[in-house]
Design an enzyme around this catalytic site. Structure first.
Site, PDB file in Angstrom:
ATOM      1  CE1 TYR A 164       0.880  -0.026   4.366  1.00  0.00           C
ATOM      2  CE2 TYR A 164      -1.408  -0.527   4.817  1.00  0.00           C
ATOM      3  CZ  TYR A 164      -0.127  -0.319   5.259  1.00  0.00           C
ATOM      4  OH  TYR A 164       0.143  -0.419   6.591  1.00  0.00           O
ATOM      5  CD  GLU A 165      -0.718   5.042   1.756  1.00  0.00           C
ATOM      6  OE1 GLU A 165      -0.779   5.867   0.821  1.00  0.00           O
ATOM      7  OE2 GLU A 165      -1.680   4.810   2.510  1.00  0.00           O
ATOM      8  N   GLY A 166       1.439   2.884  -2.676  1.00  0.00           N
ATOM      9  CA  GLY A 166       2.296   2.754  -3.852  1.00  0.00           C
ATOM     10  C   GLY A 166       3.164   1.526  -3.701  1.00  0.00           C
TER      11      GLY A 166
END
Length: 595
Positions: free
Chosen positions: A440-442
């Site tokens: 997550y978050e890229g």
């Protein structure tokens, strides 16, 4: 039952002795958290982490969150009370400006304490973590009216926040999102659509939840240029600014996940929910990146945090578990076997984790300190250099520390043998929880592409050249110091490998972008190794100075760990360079249907 002890001594060593935290007393907030005050803040954060949050970590994993038919979500037993203690202690607003109810202390102090809390209970800390990201976006992009309306209650923890990006068909490629915003004619908008994977999207720990939602205003341009960001509260505010009528937003379901069971990861449905534009029309991506950059550093901290607690438990087990005899002779004659910590391969595992984790702590605190300088210094040149450094290091920290956090959780689990596969020892949870941080978050592949495709060339390569210069000057300044040779020689070799890899990318990435894509993950990890090596060089230098003042087991251990890193971890830079230099030809040769 897993154990946890916050590494306060190590944090103070890095901040005070290595990074010279005290030199920044002229910056706003630093004088209020210096010396004994800094130590007291860390000790209080450690107590909350160890005594309140950590005992609930396994509870959250076993119980998870529960969604009722009306869409409300109940968090695991004890989470609400623990969050109340976090909120009442003022931890949410530690680094937020005082005008909005925060304490205005350095971001680096917030990061230091955040590590302990994330180690203790990663799932629980995601609730305030997302809130702090939303606070950051409001501080930068909100109007004065919006800040006054939303920030005080978020800063004191009465309300929490989220970020809503992902949709079922659109993850990293935000240009594909379909959530729409229709003007109401009074300055507000009707927001309709569905968002998935929304951490802390619905729960029972706050009076209100302030969702920041990406959507496309009717008639906006296609792709990312037509995205706007909206404030969409769970409960609308009345004329007095108090939560009242329910907005058109609800939790459709809870995701069934591999880990972080104590955090409510929601499918959020928006049905003509009232939203308020944050920032300019079609400027949502820039506003959201303020939040995402904050979140990416927070996720990097999660990777570090999981590695730390997994390491502590592996060490404890290795000291107690007896199995076999030492290869060089009996070490525990009073027992039927020696503790497994005498075996070289167990030590290889433990020192690998420790050497990267301690370097990672130094690197993330150094970056947090740079963020403080970028936001608080009055010197424009100093601010620019610090901001360059933070931008460059963010994808490295997020990608490398979370990759290593998962690897290290698995390695620590291996120390337990079969017992590591049994839930009661807690190692399985560390492995399962650590895995999400790589995604997550890229996802980390995206972080690597961001580093190679954007950050290296930004401002004509100003940031990366400054980093090369700083590391090179450190090596040169200590070249004649024989005591530093075990650290500086390997660091210089690693720096040469990184510079050669950078030159190869400049020569081959432009002509064939697949070369840059094929090299990106190896380059990110090569960069991380050199950054870790630089931190170890600085820590070794200080440790030697401290030892000259009087013997200390702590500083002796620093030097041993530094030597291990240089001998066993740093040589990986040459392998990374070789992979990078092989290019993309073979990788791209096979037709898709042949896989």
């Amino acid at each position: 039952m897993p154990i946890f002890k916050a590494p306060v001594q190590d944090t103070l060593f890095v901040l005070n002795d290595v990074l010279g935290y005290g030199r920044y007393a002229n910056l706003p907030g630093f004088a209020d958290a210096g010396g004994d005050v800094l130590e007291a803040i860390l000790e209080e954060g450690a107590k909350l982490s160890e005594n309140v949050m950590h005992p609930l970590n396994r509870v959250g994993d076993i119980e998870g969150c529960k969604r009722a038919p009306d869409g409300s979500v109940t968090t695991p037993k004890g989470f609400r009370e623990a969050f109340d203690q976090y909120r009442e202690g003022g931890w949410m607003g530690l680094a937020v400006p005082e005008e909005f109810g925060g304490q205005g202390l350095p971001y680096s102090v917030h990061v230091a304490v955040g590590e302990y809390m994330s180690s203790a209970n990663m799932a629980l800390m995601m609730y305030p973590g997302l809130t702090q990201g939303a606070i950051a976006a409001l501080l930068v992009h909100g109007t004065e009216e919006q800040k006054a309306k939303w920030l005080p209650k978020m800063v004191d923890g009465t309300w929490t926040g989220t970020m809503n990006l992902t949709e079922p068909h659109a993850g990293t490629d935000l240009g594909l999102l379909r959530t729409k915003a229709v003007p109401n004619g009074d300055g507000s908008y009707k927001i309709s659509g569905q968002k998935i994977f929304i951490s802390a999207g619905e729960h029972d720990m706050a009076e209100n939840i302030v969702h920041l939602v990406l959507a496309r205003i009717e008639g906006a341009p296609e792709g990312v240029k037509g995205i706007s960001l909206f404030i969409v509260p769970k409960l609308k505010l009345d004329a007095e600014g108090k939560p009242g009528e329910r907005n058109g937003v609800s939790c459709g379901s809870l995701e069934e996940k591999m880990g972080i069971h104590g955090n409510a990861t929601c499918v959020m449905n928006y049905d003509e929910a009232t939203g308020h534009l944050l920032g300019p029309e079609n400027g949502g991506l820039k506003a959201m990146f303020t939040m995402m950059n904050e979140a990416r550093l927070g996720v990097a901290l999660q990777g570090l945090s999981i590695a730390e607690i997994a390491y502590q438990n592996a060490v404890s087990y290795a000291r107690d578990r007896i199995q076999g005899r030492s290869l060089t002779g009996v070490k525990a004659p009073d027992k039927k076997a020696d503790p497994i910590i005498v075996h070289p391969d167990i030590r290889r595992v433990l020192l690998t984790i420790r050497s990267i984790t301690e370097a990672g702590r130094a690197l993330i605190l150094w970056t947090a300190l740079q963020a403080d300088i970028a936001h608080r210094s009055e010197d424009e040149k100093e601010r620019q250099a610090a901001d360059d450094n933070v931008g460059l290091m963010t994808p490295v920290l997020k990608g490398v520390l979370t990759d290593k956090g998962f690897d290290h959780a698995v390695m620590a689990q291996q120390v337990f043998g079969g017992h590591g596969y049994i839930e009661e020892h807690g190692m399985s949870q560390f492995v399962r929880d650590a895995r999400i941080a790589m995604i997550y978050e890229g996802a980390n592949g995206v972080q690597a592409l961001d580093l190679v495709g954007r950050k290296l060339g930004m401002h004509g390569g100003r940031a990366v050249q400054a980093f090369f210069k700083e590391v090179g000057e450190f090596c040169e300044a200590n070249r004649s110091d024989e005591a530093m040779a075990p650290y500086t020689k390997q660091l210089k070799k690693g720096l040469n490998d990184l510079q050669n890899a950078t030159m190869w990318l400049l020569q081959n990435g432009m002509s064939n972008p697949d070369n840059a894509g094929a090299a990106s993950t190896d380059y990110m990890h090569l960069f991380g190794l050199v950054a870790f090596g630089y931190m170890w060089g600085r820590m070794a230098k200080v440790a030697q100075e401290k030892l000259a003042e009087g013997k200390s087991d702590f500083h002796e251990s620093k030097l041993v760990t530094a030597r291990f890193f240089m001998e066993r971890v740093m040589p990986e830079t040459s392998a990374r360079l070789a992979r990078i230099s092989s290019g993309s030809t073979t990788m791209m040769l096979m037709p898709a249907e042949a896989f």
